[in-house]
Design a protein around this motif. Structure first.
Motif, PDB file in Angstrom:
ATOM      1  N   ARG A 440      77.151  77.681  -1.359  1.00  0.00           N
ATOM      2  CA  ARG A 440      76.077  76.747  -1.011  1.00  0.00           C
ATOM      3  C   ARG A 440      75.592  76.917   0.428  1.00  0.00           C
ATOM      4  O   ARG A 440      74.605  76.311   0.824  1.00  0.00           O
ATOM      5  CB  ARG A 440      76.549  75.311  -1.228  1.00  0.00           C
ATOM      6  N   GLN A 442      73.808  78.526   3.647  1.00  0.00           N
ATOM      7  CA  GLN A 442      72.652  79.367   3.916  1.00  0.00           C
ATOM      8  C   GLN A 442      73.063  80.379   4.992  1.00  0.00           C
ATOM      9  O   GLN A 442      73.399  80.005   6.109  1.00  0.00           O
ATOM     10  CB  GLN A 442      71.470  78.529   4.396  1.00  0.00           C
ATOM     11  N   ALA A 453      73.940  78.007   8.096  1.00  0.00           N
ATOM     12  CA  ALA A 453      73.550  76.595   8.058  1.00  0.00           C
ATOM     13  C   ALA A 453      74.376  75.924   6.970  1.00  0.00           C
ATOM     14  O   ALA A 453      74.443  76.400   5.844  1.00  0.00           O
ATOM     15  CB  ALA A 453      72.057  76.454   7.764  1.00  0.00           C
ATOM     16  N   HIS A 456      75.166  68.475   4.983  1.00  0.00           N
ATOM     17  CA  HIS A 456      74.079  67.687   4.410  1.00  0.00           C
ATOM     18  C   HIS A 456      73.808  66.484   5.305  1.00  0.00           C
ATOM     19  O   HIS A 456      74.675  66.016   6.052  1.00  0.00           O
ATOM     20  CB  HIS A 456      74.435  67.214   3.001  1.00  0.00           C
ATOM     21  N   ARG A 460      74.695  68.083   9.094  1.00  0.00           N
ATOM     22  CA  ARG A 460      74.335  69.502   9.045  1.00  0.00           C
ATOM     23  C   ARG A 460      74.861  70.215  10.294  1.00  0.00           C
ATOM     24  O   ARG A 460      74.916  69.641  11.378  1.00  0.00           O
ATOM     25  CB  ARG A 460      72.822  69.669   8.949  1.00  0.00           C
ATOM     26  N   LEU A 462      74.914  74.123  12.513  1.00  0.00           N
ATOM     27  CA  LEU A 462      74.414  75.473  12.761  1.00  0.00           C
ATOM     28  C   LEU A 462      75.553  76.265  13.387  1.00  0.00           C
ATOM     29  O   LEU A 462      76.072  75.898  14.439  1.00  0.00           O
ATOM     30  CB  LEU A 462      73.217  75.444  13.708  1.00  0.00           C
ATOM     31  N   LEU A 527      65.967  79.277   9.965  1.00  0.00           N
ATOM     32  CA  LEU A 527      66.656  78.183   9.273  1.00  0.00           C
ATOM     33  C   LEU A 527      66.129  76.817   9.700  1.00  0.00           C
ATOM     34  O   LEU A 527      66.739  75.792   9.394  1.00  0.00           O
ATOM     35  CB  LEU A 527      68.167  78.270   9.541  1.00  0.00           C
ATOM     36  N   TRP A 529      63.810  75.110   8.503  1.00  0.00           N
ATOM     37  CA  TRP A 529      63.548  74.288   7.320  1.00  0.00           C
ATOM     38  C   TRP A 529      64.786  73.554   6.834  1.00  0.00           C
ATOM     39  O   TRP A 529      64.686  72.464   6.255  1.00  0.00           O
ATOM     40  CB  TRP A 529      63.022  75.173   6.179  1.00  0.00           C
ATOM     41  N   TYR A 530      65.967  74.152   7.061  1.00  0.00           N
ATOM     42  CA  TYR A 530      67.203  73.552   6.564  1.00  0.00           C
ATOM     43  C   TYR A 530      67.518  72.253   7.298  1.00  0.00           C
ATOM     44  O   TYR A 530      68.021  71.297   6.701  1.00  0.00           O
ATOM     45  CB  TYR A 530      68.355  74.544   6.736  1.00  0.00           C
ATOM     46  N   PHE A 531      67.214  72.206   8.568  1.00  0.00           N
ATOM     47  CA  PHE A 531      67.566  71.045   9.384  1.00  0.00           C
ATOM     48  C   PHE A 531      66.435  70.017   9.453  1.00  0.00           C
ATOM     49  O   PHE A 531      66.689  68.832   9.683  1.00  0.00           O
ATOM     50  CB  PHE A 531      67.946  71.506  10.791  1.00  0.00           C
ATOM     51  N   SER A 533      62.912  69.030   7.273  1.00  0.00           N
ATOM     52  CA  SER A 533      62.126  69.338   6.074  1.00  0.00           C
ATOM     53  C   SER A 533      60.685  69.695   6.398  1.00  0.00           C
ATOM     54  O   SER A 533      60.045  70.438   5.644  1.00  0.00           O
ATOM     55  CB  SER A 533      62.169  68.146   5.110  1.00  0.00           C
TER      56      SER A 533
END
Length: 739
Positions: A440, A442, A453, A456, A460, A462, A527, A529-531, A533
């Motif tokens: 799961r 990234q 990354a 949730h 989250r 890095l 990355l 977008w991961y942290f 939206s």
């Protein structure tokens, strides 16, 4: 021979010392980037190889048939002169690198590719001549041994190699303490003194050593024994030992960073284990080779197997103490290479310095190719596990040689070869890294680092090379909103150095201003977008710009000016290379890129009294006005620095200066409270915790300003390991975690 051991012990120490310091000085002048690190290390190794090859050719060209009076003791005196010139390099190189920086600054290159080409040419022009002198020392000393101690000539390379590695082990450790006490230039002065002492001792020795005729040297030189090496070419094996060992070292750094951290002592520990095991292997070879027997093919099978040990040592699924991980993972392979590499050179050269110089040059050529292959050809595309497997492939093939039809081998050698592939497959299966154990995650890879990354919601994370860089926190929001609110005019643009999760970049964009972010690791902004939206939408905005570069180098090359420059170096405060963004020289460069009333905002997490004082003094020396705010009930400090007075604004005035979107952004992650205005509360918390910069400096009044020459935050072992009680941090400036 004891004198030669002493010479090469000190010489090995100095060579690693120079490599360490010259790399850091080059990074300060031309940028803290992977490309620059690769350029400097490649140039250093290329110089060693060139010097070894050229001196060997020169000595071989003089021949062994020249009458003894023409040759006598000249090699030892030549060696003394070479060491004296190497000592001179410690004085000259810092000035040469500085001249190169000014030259490139005047040229005004806008292209990164062109800049790296020019920087690489300058670094090569600067370092290669001096490194060639270092590489020339072994062939010249071998000739000196042949002229004075001919009975030792046949195995002289391995003897000098062992002494050199012994000094190199000390060179990975002692300079770290010297730098803490003396700074980079002071440490170079120690190297100069050592090289001068070698030169003087060699010159004195040249007047006392007995003269030996060349005919006697030729008669006593032992013919090299045949090798049981698993290849028909000793030269190819020497190339492969250099390629695989140095290529694997690049992989090891990524594998063991999660356990050792990112400080200079972590990298030094990897090199120290590497060189210590190499010394042990070369010492064992010296004892074994005196018997004149051929090595067992079993050694090559064990070499293949040990090449994969780091997979187990660095695996999160294997519970081991961190130091033991490193020793068990690296030492067996490097110890075997320490045995086999001098053996191959001795057998190829038989004491001939010309052949030894050429053989050693081929080994160095492999040392140059290895990091390039690993860093740019493997790690950007495959995991550390498979990169190590690819680099181990030549030895896996060599290790199976006892099974070749018609090959004479002992039962033990054949049994080991039969077990090699099953054991290798088992280690590759077990050796899954952190990034491979959780599907799961990234994961992105590039030539700089492996970026992960994870998590949730507000949890989250890095991670760069397995080490946590930052988290979702309002601290990084305040890094944007506080200084912009303090400006005496509406902001037009801002520069964000160190992208991280992109939180500060995102907060700056909430002011609807032109925002540029500079990030060293290419995969990190990918990355975003991961942290966040809305990250992909923000990147598309015309006022959003992301530059992949070293922040300091970008400031030196750009012609733009900014209302705000905000910096958030990677944690911890002691991280290797982080001083480049805390130093006096960096602040001087940043000040040139600020508008007349612009502000530099610097975030400083918790450190010791010396860290606080060094950074505070550097900012105080660089800027006319500096204000410091502690992060309320948490930790760390916000520094605001400017050439114009920073106004005395109330929390209400700061609140009114925030645009609506910026105010919403600031309290996005605020905990539910009874406060009617959480924005006002956030500013009040900071203003109530203002710290006079003089108070931070006075915590360690004798500590100098942090500079490129004296990176106080990175080199801290002596002051923290001292027998005396640790330096206290005054409660008025200490973050709660330090109290």
């Amino acid at each position: 021979m004891n004198w030669y051991f002493f010479f090469f012990l000190l010489s090995g120490f100095c060579s690693v010392l120079y490599e360490l310091v010259w790399l850091r000085l080059s990074m300060a002048q031309f940028g803290v980037t992977s490309a620059m690190v690769s350029i400097v290390l490649s140039v250093f190794m290329a110089g060693l190889g060139l010097g070894s090859w050229a001196s060997g050719k020169w000595l071989h060209g003089r021949g062994q048939d020249i009458p003894a009076p023409a040759l006598r003791l000249s090699a030892l005196r030549t060696y003394a002169l070479i060491e004296l010139l190497i000592g001179l390099s410690a004085i000259v190189v810092p000035y040469e690198l500085s001249w190169g920086r000014h030259l490139l600054g005047n040229i005004g290159l806008s292209s990164s590719w062109a800049y790296y080409c020019m920087a690489g040419l300058w670094v090569g022009w600067t370092l290669i001549p001096w490194c060639a002198l270092m590489g020339a020392t072994i062939p010249v000393a071998m000739r000196a041994i042949g002229q004075t101690l001919p009975r030792e000539a046949a195995r002289s390379f391995s003897y000098l190699y062992m002494a050199n590695v012994t000094g190199a082990v000390a060179g990975t450790i002692l300079p770290l303490f010297l730098i803490e006490l003396l700074g980079f230039r002071g440490t170079l002065s120690v190297g100069t003194a050592f090289n001068a002492s070698i030169a003087l001792s060699a010159l004195v020795l040249s007047r006392r050593e007995p003269k030996v005729a060349v005919a006697e040297f030729s008669r006593l030189s032992a013919k090299p024994a045949e090798s049981a090496a698993p290849s028909g070419s000793l030269i190819m094996l020497l190339f492969l030992t250099g390629l695989t060992s140095m290529g694997m070292e690049v992989v090891w750094v990524r594998q063991f960073t999660p356990y050792l951290g990112t400080v200079v002592y972590a990298f030094a520990s990897i090199l120290a284990v590497y060189l210590s095991a190499t010394f042990a292997g070369s010492r064992l070879y010296r004892r074994w080779s005196s018997r004149g027997v051929v090595e067992s093919p079993l050694l090559w099978t064990l070499l293949a197997l040990s090449a994969l040990f780091p997979l187990v040592g660095a695996s999160p699924s294997v519970a081991l103490p961190n130091p033991l991980r490193l020793v068990l993972g690296i030492a067996p392979f490097t110890g075997l290479l320490g045995f086999l590499t001098p053996m191959l050179v001795d057998r190829h050269s038989g004491g001939d310095p010309g052949k030894a110089g050429s053989a050693y040059a081929v080994n160095v050529l492999g040392c140059i190719a290895g990091p390039l292959l690993a860093g740019f050809g493997l790690l950007p595309y495959i995991s550390e596990r498979w990169a190590l497997a690819v680099l181990s492939l030549p030895w896996l093939i060599a290790g199976l040689r006892p099974l070749r039809p018609g090959r004479v081998a002992t039962l033990a050698a054949r049994g080991a070869a039969c077990a090699l592939l099953p054991l290798a497959g088992l280690m590759i299966f077990i050796g899954k890294g952190y990034s491979e154990m959780n599907p799961r995650l990234q994961v992105l890879r590039d030539s700089t680092a492996t970026v992960i990354a994870a998590g949730h919601g507000m949890n989250r994370q890095l991670l760069v090379n397995g080490y946590g860089m930052t988290s979702l926190t309002p601290i990084t929001k305040m890094m944007a909103h506080l200084p912009l609110a303090f400006l005496d005019h509406p902001p037009q643009d801002a520069l964000d150095i160190c992208f991280g999760m992109g939180t500060t970049f995102r907060s700056l964009l909430s002011w609807k201003i032109d925002t540029t972010a500079v990030e060293l690791v290419p995969s990190v902004p990918r990355l975003f977008w991961y942290f966040h939206s809305n990250g992909p939408d923000l990147i598309k905005l015309p006022q959003a710009h992301i530059v992949i570069d070293d922040g300091r180098r970008y400031l030196e090359r750009t012609t733009r000016h900014f209302d705000l420059i905000t910096i958030d170096p990677p944690p911890p405060v002691e991280a290797a290379g982080s001083s480049m963004l805390y130093s006096e020289e960096f602040y001087a460069v940043a000040k040139k890129r600020l508008r007349p009333s612009g502000i530099l905002a610097q975030w400083l997490p918790a450190g010791d009294a010396e860290d606080f004082a060094a950074v505070a003094r550097a900012l105080h020396n660089a800027f006319a006005y500096v204000r410091v705010f502690r992060w309320g009930p948490r930790w760390g400090f916000h520094f605001l620095a400017s050439e114009k007075p920073l106004p005395e604004l109330s929390s209400e005035e700061l609140r009114r200066k925030l645009p609506a979107d910026a105010a919403t952004d600031l309290v996005e992650w605020a905990s539910p409270s009874r406060e009617s205005d959480p924005v006002l509360s956030a500013f009040q918390s900071l203003l109530q915790n203002e710290v006079p910069i003089e108070a931070m400096i006075n915590e360690s009044p004798t500590t100098p300003a942090l500079s490129d020459d004296w990176p106080i935050n990175e080199y801290y072992a002596l002051r923290r390991w001292a027998v005396a009680a640790p330096t206290s941090i005054h409660p008025s400036i200490a973050p709660p975690s330090a109290r």
